[in-house]
Structures are given as structure tokens and as C-alpha cells.
Motif scaffolding. Sequence first.
Motif, PDB file in Angstrom:
ATOM      1  N   VAL A  37      14.071  39.318   4.592  1.00  0.00           N
ATOM      2  CA  VAL A  37      15.318  39.696   5.282  1.00  0.00           C
ATOM      3  C   VAL A  37      15.236  41.153   5.712  1.00  0.00           C
ATOM      4  O   VAL A  37      15.512  41.504   6.871  1.00  0.00           O
ATOM      5  N   HIS A  73      12.180  36.315  -0.516  1.00  0.00           N
ATOM      6  CA  HIS A  73      13.268  36.015   0.415  1.00  0.00           C
ATOM      7  C   HIS A  73      13.934  37.310   0.895  1.00  0.00           C
ATOM      8  O   HIS A  73      14.048  37.559   2.105  1.00  0.00           O
ATOM      9  N   GLN A  75      12.752  41.672   8.648  1.00  0.00           N
ATOM     10  CA  GLN A  75      13.220  41.186   9.956  1.00  0.00           C
ATOM     11  C   GLN A  75      14.361  42.037  10.500  1.00  0.00           C
ATOM     12  O   GLN A  75      14.470  42.236  11.712  1.00  0.00           O
ATOM     13  N   GLU A 124      15.891  33.923   7.663  1.00  0.00           N
ATOM     14  CA  GLU A 124      16.376  34.054   9.044  1.00  0.00           C
ATOM     15  C   GLU A 124      17.891  33.863   9.122  1.00  0.00           C
ATOM     16  O   GLU A 124      18.560  34.485   9.943  1.00  0.00           O
ATOM     17  N   ASP A 140      20.047  34.666   6.791  1.00  0.00           N
ATOM     18  CA  ASP A 140      20.649  35.920   6.318  1.00  0.00           C
ATOM     19  C   ASP A 140      20.591  36.972   7.428  1.00  0.00           C
ATOM     20  O   ASP A 140      21.546  37.721   7.653  1.00  0.00           O
ATOM     21  N   VAL A 141      19.439  37.009   8.093  1.00  0.00           N
ATOM     22  CA  VAL A 141      19.245  38.003   9.149  1.00  0.00           C
ATOM     23  C   VAL A 141      20.241  37.759  10.275  1.00  0.00           C
ATOM     24  O   VAL A 141      20.873  38.694  10.785  1.00  0.00           O
ATOM     25  N   GLU A 142      20.415  36.492  10.641  1.00  0.00           N
ATOM     26  CA  GLU A 142      21.388  36.207  11.708  1.00  0.00           C
ATOM     27  C   GLU A 142      22.784  36.697  11.337  1.00  0.00           C
ATOM     28  O   GLU A 142      23.471  37.332  12.135  1.00  0.00           O
ATOM     29  N   THR A 163      17.084  29.843   4.710  1.00  0.00           N
ATOM     30  CA  THR A 163      15.985  30.727   5.064  1.00  0.00           C
ATOM     31  C   THR A 163      16.415  32.192   5.156  1.00  0.00           C
ATOM     32  O   THR A 163      17.589  32.485   5.369  1.00  0.00           O
TER      33      THR A 163
END
Length: 422
Positions: free
Chosen positions: A237, A233, A240, A137, A139-141, A135
Motif C-alpha cells: 500500500v 500488504h 503504490q 490496491e 486500500d490504495v484506491e 488487495t
Amino acid sequence: MIRRVKGTRDILPPESRLWVAVEAEAHRIFSGFGYDEIRLPVMEPTELFVRSVGEGTDIVSKEMYTFSDRKGRSLTLRPEGTAGVARAYIENGLGQRPHPLRLSYMGPMFRYEKMQRGRYRQFSQIGLELLGAATPEADVEVLLVLHTFLAALGFDDLVIVLNNLGDPEDRERYIEVLKGELTPHRERLCRDCQRRWDENPLRILDCKVPSCREIVEGTTPVGEVASPESQTHVAAVEEQLSALGIAVRRAPRLVRGLDYYLRTVFEVISPELGENTVICGGGRYDRLISDLGGSQVPGIGFAIGEDRLVEVLPESTRERFLGERPVAVLPVGGGAATVALDLARKLALAGVRAEVEVTGRSLKAGLKWAGKLHARWVVILGEDELAVAQATVRHMDTGEQERMALDSVARRLAGGTEAGVD
Ligand code: ATP
Ligand code: MG
């Protein structure tokens, strides 16, 4: 005299303290986000890197330390960390564990490269991998952990740049587009790029030769040819990250030097480093584990170049990491040495850095030694003091000194070296 191997470095104290502190900070932040360290071998079968990093890459084609062992097996000193993580994931059945799996690593990597500032043949990376989540998310983490770590080290001028490499199917299409657009300029590309044309045409995009850069400026960005799914996608990213207050800049021609990346790729750039400005590279690699014979497990990660990171550490952080001044413990006369070592034990356990004079210097020579150590305090243990179970504690900057009970020294020096002895 025997000299160190070209491209390797001796990291001496006190500089080595910066490394220890940076690594401690990495452990603290990474473990705070649930990442545990995986410790892997420094040598791997050569085939691992050929199959993962890719044959046409600079790393595999010209930078690896490859050798035969005594039984003729081809081994390679690892040039990067992700391939080993993927190998270990498959080999140890880590797919059985709850997912996503959060792993970090740090340690030496080896690449046969031209030595320059920020570019060594043995260098260290600090990296992490998030496996089993495809997800945005995820990548964001990963970018959030990276950003949090760098912020904890006091960086505020670093730039995160990001791009969409698309999916592997898009890449084939894109390479056609790129070659088409570059064909009229093909003769003017540098020698390296002539070689890249067949081996790894994407790498033409990050050639550092100015004339190649100019040519590349006019080409279609890879992200524009990418699948709508990958575009959605990467846009998610970016959105977010912005909601988290993390600034990233789209770099439409950013590509990375390893074949396994797809979709999100990113770099962290330090304006300070001159030519070797990139202190971190990372990206998504959803096919890597399956390409190596494992199951379909998506992944994303990054690797920070620790050598470069330490080189550009903000001054205030350097001071924080290096600034601690020791206590010098100075036994004078017979019998004082064990008392001094006993005190050093208490100070060490209380978290106070103390160095004991163990060479038998006189009081005068001992004070001079303490001055060279840049000690904040000197604890003098002479016969007079010991006779009444006391110590003389001298503040080296002011010259003020005070007698105190021996068994209160550790507690009082631990209580605030700046505030002074109360
Ligand atoms: P570069 O373009 O500078 O050669 P790279 O793309 O080859 O970098 P990566 O494989 O992405 O590097 O490795 C991640 C990070 O490791 C780099 O951003 C850099 O900080 C560091 N690094 C890579 N090679 C070296 C080296 N030879 N010496 C010191 N640090 C390095
Ligand atoms: Mg490189």
C-alpha cells in the motif's frame, strides 16, 4: 426561550453554503471513482453497534445515545456509519451485486461526548466503503479517493498517517507483548488507561495524557508483531501510494477506536485543529460482515468529520464557496413585482443567484437593502423601464448603470457577472 440540545449546532447561512459545497464536491469526486451513496437510517438496533464497534470501545461503553422505544426495543442513534453499511449489505443481499461494491454515505452521527471545539454530540461524517476486495490496491484506491477529494477542496498541508494493526490473531499476541512491556509502568498509567488495561488495552497506545504517551513511546509497535502477510500488504500500500505521489507517514503506534479494524488503518491530521486534529479515520475490516452473520466479505473505508473539515477549509476555498454575490431585483411601483419574479426565475434557471425585493421598499430603501446583501448588480424595474420593456442594471461597486431590454437581462448577467454588462 427554548435552547438547542447541548452538543448540537445550528449551522446558519452563509456558513451552511460551505457544507453544501463540500458535500457537492464529495458527490462529484466519489461518483467519479464509481461510488454511489447509500442512505441509511439514523437509528439502528443497539446490538448492531455492540457487536461491530465493540463492547470495550469508548463509543459503545460511554458515548452512545441509547434509548427504549415505546415497545421497549433498545435503539441507538448511530455513532458511526460502517456498522450500518455492513448491516444493510447483509439485509439487502448486496452480495449478489457485482463486486467490488463501492458505497459512500454522509449525514449526522451521535456520540455523547464532552463538548469542545471540533467535538460535538451531533456531528456529520462523509464516508465511503469499498467492499469485496482484500488487495493492497483496494486500500490504495480508497486513500486515493480521499486524497483527491481533499486536494479538490484545496488542502495541501494535511498529513496522512498509516499503520499496520495486523490480523486479529496477531492482535492477541500483541496485547500480551504490550501488557508485558507496560507492566512495570502500570501504576503510573492514568485512570482511563487503568480501565483500558482489561477492557481495551490497545487504546492505551493513543491515550492523550503526556505521562502515558511517554510510557507508550518505549513499547514495541504493533506492526512488528503482525503477520508477514499483513506486513507485505501494508508495505505494498505504501509503495503504490508513493508511486501515485501521495505522501503518507507510518505512525507505528496508531490504533483506532473501533474493534473491527485490522491491517491497514489510517488517519488524516490537520495541524490547525489543536487538540482535535484528526479530520478523518479509516481502515480495513475484513471480518466485520461475517462477524455480523454475513458472508466473508472484506472491506475498507474511511469517515471524514465534516464539522472539522469545514472548520479548517483553506481560505481560498471558503472564498470560492462563499464568494458568489447575488443580483438584487428591485421592482418599484405597481405591477413590477411579477416581472421581477419572472426575471428571478430566468436568472435562477441560468444559474445566477438573484433575490427579489418583495417587501415593497422604495427605490432608495431598496438600494440600501441591495447594499446590505452585498449584491453585485441591482436590476431596477420601475414604471418608466417597464413601459418600454426595459430594465436598469446598476453595478453596485462602480455605480455605473445601463438600460437594457428586459428579455436580455438574464442572458447578459449570466454571461459573466465579473466582466460586467457588455
Ligand atoms: P477522536 O479520537 O477525535 O475522538 P474518533 O477516533 O473517535 O476521533 P472516528 O470514529 O474515527 O473518530 O470518526 C471519524 C472522524 O469523525 C474523526 O476523525 C473526526 O473527524 C470525526 N468525529 C468523531 N467524533 C466526533 C465528534 N464528537 N464531533 C465532531 N467530529 C467527530
Ligand atoms: Mg472519539
